[in-house]
Enzyme design. Structure first.
Site, PDB file in Angstrom:
ATOM      1  N   GLU A 171      45.198  48.357  37.182  1.00 27.12           N
ATOM      2  CA  GLU A 171      45.517  47.507  38.321  1.00 27.12           C
ATOM      3  C   GLU A 171      46.747  48.074  39.042  1.00 27.12           C
ATOM      4  O   GLU A 171      47.825  47.469  39.080  1.00 27.12           O
ATOM      5  CB  GLU A 171      45.718  46.072  37.834  1.00 27.12           C
ATOM      6  CG  GLU A 171      44.430  45.519  37.219  1.00 27.12           C
ATOM      7  CD  GLU A 171      44.618  44.231  36.422  1.00 27.12           C
ATOM      8  OE1 GLU A 171      45.698  43.607  36.524  1.00 27.12           O
ATOM      9  OE2 GLU A 171      43.686  43.852  35.688  1.00 27.12           O
ATOM     10  N   HIS A 261      49.124  41.499  39.168  1.00 29.85           N
ATOM     11  CA  HIS A 261      47.860  42.016  38.637  1.00 29.85           C
ATOM     12  C   HIS A 261      46.895  42.335  39.779  1.00 29.85           C
ATOM     13  O   HIS A 261      47.183  42.119  40.947  1.00 29.85           O
ATOM     14  CB  HIS A 261      47.203  40.961  37.729  1.00 29.85           C
ATOM     15  CG  HIS A 261      47.846  40.809  36.389  1.00 29.85           C
ATOM     16  ND1 HIS A 261      47.340  41.408  35.252  1.00 29.85           N
ATOM     17  CD2 HIS A 261      48.932  40.128  36.000  1.00 29.85           C
ATOM     18  CE1 HIS A 261      48.107  41.102  34.222  1.00 29.85           C
ATOM     19  NE2 HIS A 261      49.082  40.320  34.643  1.00 29.85           N
ATOM     20  N   GLU A 337      47.460  37.762  41.713  1.00 31.09           N
ATOM     21  CA  GLU A 337      46.252  38.591  41.702  1.00 31.09           C
ATOM     22  C   GLU A 337      45.978  39.146  43.095  1.00 31.09           C
ATOM     23  O   GLU A 337      45.982  38.407  44.075  1.00 31.09           O
ATOM     24  CB  GLU A 337      45.038  37.784  41.220  1.00 31.09           C
ATOM     25  CG  GLU A 337      45.135  37.277  39.796  1.00 31.09           C
ATOM     26  CD  GLU A 337      44.885  38.357  38.749  1.00 31.09           C
ATOM     27  OE1 GLU A 337      44.574  39.508  39.140  1.00 31.09           O
ATOM     28  OE2 GLU A 337      44.975  38.046  37.547  1.00 31.09           O
TER      29      GLU A 337
END
Length: 377
Positions: A171, A261, A337
């Site tokens: 990531e 992430h 995210e």
């Protein structure tokens, strides 16, 4: 003759056949000590003006096969500027065709963030401002340094804000995010950063998983540990990265925590908080709401409509960094995210979601933190 190679930082692919440029067959390579696979990064040579067609034969066996729908492979000639190559997920295979303009080209799952760039980030940060120091927390299983940036001058009454990135090495957008945040904090003319540093000290770990990053892993470290499932009981033998950072947190304290992430399937930027924790408090609830509203106002790339369900991770929940930190310190704690795909709300098809957009999102989060810093405790 076309040649494919992975003998470089974060390189990962298995070549099944490459004799026919119109039918180059590849396979995703699993992490070195686990079955997770989805990250790839390889170099193709001898391809100038050659119509090449690639097939990732085992894409359907990836950790997150839903990630392939609407996804585009990233490519670069100079390893500095990356662009999207149209890709199709068909019958469990990922396929893309491309005719390069130059002799060599790199293809990757996402724009990489190299170990050398990481080291440059640390070195340049400490030289950029007197309010930044680098602390070596310890070593990884492969012997690499695990480093912490402290940005700001500790003083009574100041808040301690922690930001970690790239627990999952594939990531890489997470470290681009961290770079943008760090550069803004080191910019003496960045007004929100100056205001924050009057009230808070930042503790930033730009790369939580150096070994996995260099090895070309998707989710694990050198021992095969998924670091974001190690926070309840980390050990120096299996997950020293978590053990070292957790020890420092307990020493310093945490008033806010962000863990950057990337998500394979959801084409949006979003956060996941501590709502599912048994200890989730009204204080945390108020902070989460205020933070999200402030970030919505600061960046059109952030949204709150799409994301994870509460308690999505079931019995593993309290082993995640955000949940463990939120529980232990009764503080604002979020997992951030970002997408591997392009963002559905603000698409840029030529480049997709990329390193630069991640950097800008990292800088923008300071506005959300500034909105809540005085109420963190």
């Amino acid at each position: 003759m076309i040649q494919l190679s992975t003998a470089f930082d974060s390189g990962a692919i298995t070549v099944l056949s490459s004799a026919d440029p119109a039918d180059i067959r590849l396979a995703l390579r699993p992490d070195n000590a686990s079955d997770f696979k989805q990250w790839f990064h390889f170099r193709a040579s001898g391809v100038r003006d050659v119509a090449c067609a690639y097939t990732l034969a085992n894409a359907g066996e990836a950790a997150y096969p839903d990630g392939w729908e609407g996804y585009a492979v990233r490519a670069s000639y100079d390893r500095q500027h990356w662009f999207c190559v149209p890709s199709q997920y068909v019958d469990g295979t990922l396929r893309f065709a491309h005719t390069p303009e130059y002799d060599t080209i790199h293809y990757a799952y996402f724009e990489p963030y190299s170990w050398e760039r990481h080291l440059d980030l640390l070195a340049c940060a400490q030289a950029a401002a007197p309010w930044c120091t680098v602390e070596r927390l310890g070593r990884t299983l492969d012997g690499r340094d695990l480093d912490l940036l402290r940005i700001g001058e500790p003083a009574p009454g100041k808040r301690n804000i922690w930001v970690i990135a790239r627990q999952h090495p594939g990531e890489s957008m997470a470290e681009w995010f961290a770079e943008g945040l760090i550069e803004a904090l080191l910019d003496g003319e960045h007004a929100p950063a100056r205001a924050l540093l009057e009230r808070a000290v930042f503790y930033v770990v730009p790369n939580m998983n150096p070994d996995g990053s260099v090895r070309g892993n998707l989710r694990t470290n050198a021992a095969g540990a998924n670091l974001n499932r190690e926070w309840a009981e980390p050990t120096m033998e299996r997950s020293p990265e978590v053990a070292l950072v957790r020890h420092k947190m307990l020493e310093v304290g945490v008033d806010a925590f962000l863990d950057a992430h990337g998500d394979e399937a959801i084409p949006h930027n979003f956060v996941a908080g501590c709502e599912g924790n048994p200890s989730f408090s009204e204080h945390q609830d108020r902070l989460q709401t205020a933070f999200k509203q402030a970030w919505l106002a600061a960046s059109p790339d952030f949204q709150v409509k799409y994301g994870y369900e509460v308690r999505q991770f079931g019995p593993e929940q309290m082993t995640l960094a955000t949940n463990w930190v939120g529980d232990r310190f009764d503080c604002l704690a979020f997992t951030i995210e970002m997408p591997f795909k392009d963002t559905a709300d603000q698409p840029l098809p030529a480049v997709g979601w990329n390193g630069e957009r991640s950097r800008q999102l990292g800088a923008s989060v300071l506005l959300a933190l500034r909105a809540v810093v005085d109420t963190l405790r």
